[in-house]
Scaffold this active site. Structure first.
Site, PDB file in Angstrom:
ATOM      1  N   ASP A 209       0.797  -1.135  -0.179  1.00  0.00           N
ATOM      2  CA  ASP A 209      -0.007   0.132   0.106  1.00  0.00           C
ATOM      3  C   ASP A 209       0.835   1.399   0.049  1.00  0.00           C
ATOM      4  OD1 ASP A 209       0.201  -1.134   3.157  1.00  0.00           O
ATOM      5  OD2 ASP A 209       0.411   1.147   2.923  1.00  0.00           O
ATOM      6  N   ASP A 211       0.412   3.995   2.229  1.00  0.00           N
ATOM      7  CA  ASP A 211       0.318   4.321   3.559  1.00  0.00           C
ATOM      8  C   ASP A 211      -0.752   5.478   3.245  1.00  0.00           C
ATOM      9  OD1 ASP A 211       0.821   4.089   6.154  1.00  0.00           O
ATOM     10  OD2 ASP A 211       2.049   6.056   6.337  1.00  0.00           O
TER      11      ASP A 211
END
Ligand code: ADE
Length: 247
Positions: A209, A211
Site C-alpha cells: 500500500d 500508507d
C-alpha cells in the site's frame, strides 16, 4: 546449518515445509508467539515461526519478539530470515514490489527492545547497530529476486511504528522527510534483537500500500494489505525456497 524463518502477516504459510513436525519450546521471556514448525526446504533444516501466532492474535506491540528470537536460537538456528508486509513511502516502490531492507528507524514506544535488562558488573553491552541487516543474507535475497525477475529494490530503510493504528498523514510525511522508504510495525524490534542475539538477520518486505501520504488515492486499509499480499505471497515463498537452498 539450521535456518529460522519468521513469517509476517499473510506470509506465514507453514505448508512450505517437507516432513513438518511441531516443537514446543519455552524461553526465559515466556512462550514464543507460535509453536515452532521444523522441517526441510531444499534439503536444509528450517524452523518456521508465525510472528503474530498461527491465528494472528498477537498485536504488533504484544508480539513476544524476545521469546521468538530466543526460541529460534535455542533450537539451533544460526540465521533468521523474516517476511513482512510494508507500506510504501516512495512513488517508485509499487504494490507487490519486494524490498530487501538494509536499514531501520525505530519509532516504537512500548516494547522490550533488548535482551540486556541489566548489565553484568563492569560489562555494559551496547550492541553496534550501524548496519543491522546481514549483507550476505541480503545478497542471497537480491539474487533470488533477480533470478525470478521480480520487481524489487536492493535497499530500503524501514520505519517501524508501534501500531496497531496506521499513521496520520503528518506522520507519514515526516517519515518520508526522515528518509524512510517503507513502513511496518515489527521489523526494527525483531532485527535489533536478532543482532543482539548474534544471529545474522535479513528481511524480505512486500509493499502492499502507499500508507496515507499519497493524496491521489485513499489511505491504507487492512483489507487492501490482505488483498495485495494474497496476490503476491507466492513470490515471497519462491524467494525463501531459493535462498534457503543456497545457504
Ligand atoms: N504494513 C503494511 N502496510 C503498512 C502501513 N501502511 N503502515 C504500517 N504497517 C504496514
Amino acid at each position: 546449518m539450521k535456518i529460522g524463518i519468521i513469517g509476517g502477516s499473510g506470509l506465514d504459510d507453514p505448508n512450505i515445509l517437507e516432513n513438518p513436525s511441531d516443537i514446543e519450546v519455552d524461553t526465559p521471556y515466556g512462550a514464543p508467539n507460535s509453536t515452532l514448525r521444523q522441517g526441510r526446504i531444499a534439503g536444509k533444516d528450517v524452523v518456521l515461526l508465525a510472528r503474530h501466532g498461527r491465528s494472528h492474535t498477537a498485536t504488533p506491540t504484544h508480539v513476544n519478539y524476545r521469546a521468538n528470537i530466543h526460541a529460534l536460537r535455542s533450537v539451533g538456528c544460526a540465521a533468521v530470515i523474516s517476511t513482512t508486509a510494508v507500506g510504501s513511502l516512495r512513488a517508485e516502490i509499487g504494490r507487490g514490489d519486494l524490498v530487501i531492507l538494509d536499514q531501520f528507524i525505530d519509532f516504537t514506544r512500548r516494547r522490550a527492545l533488548t535482551f540486556h535488562d541489566r548489565f553484568e558488573p563492569h560489562n555494559p553491552a551496547h550492541t553496534p547497530m550501524a548496519d543491522p541487516f546481514s549483507e550476505p543474507l541480503r545478497k542471497l535475497l537480491i539474487d533470488a529476486c533477480r533470478k525470478f525477475g521480480y520487481r524489487h529494490h536492493d535497499k530500503g530503510t524501514v520505519v517501524t511504528i508501534e501500531g496497531p493504528r496506521f499513521s496520520t498523514r503528518a506522520e507519514s510525511n515526516m517519515f518520508r522527510a526522515w528518509g524512510a522508504d517503507v513502513i511496518n510495525m515489527s521489523v526494527a524490534t525483531e532485527c535489533a534483537l536478532a543482532v543482539e542475539a548474534g544471529l545474522p538477520y535479513a528481511s524480505v518486505a512486500m509493499s502492499t500500500d502507499y500508507d496515507c501520504w499519497k493524496t491521489d488515492e485513499p489511505p491504507v486499509s487492512w483489507e487492501e494489505i490482505v488483498t495485495i499480499f494474497k496476490e503476491n505471497a507466492e513470490k515471497v515463498t519462491s524467494v525463501l525456497i531459493e535462498v534457503v537452498g543456497k545457504m
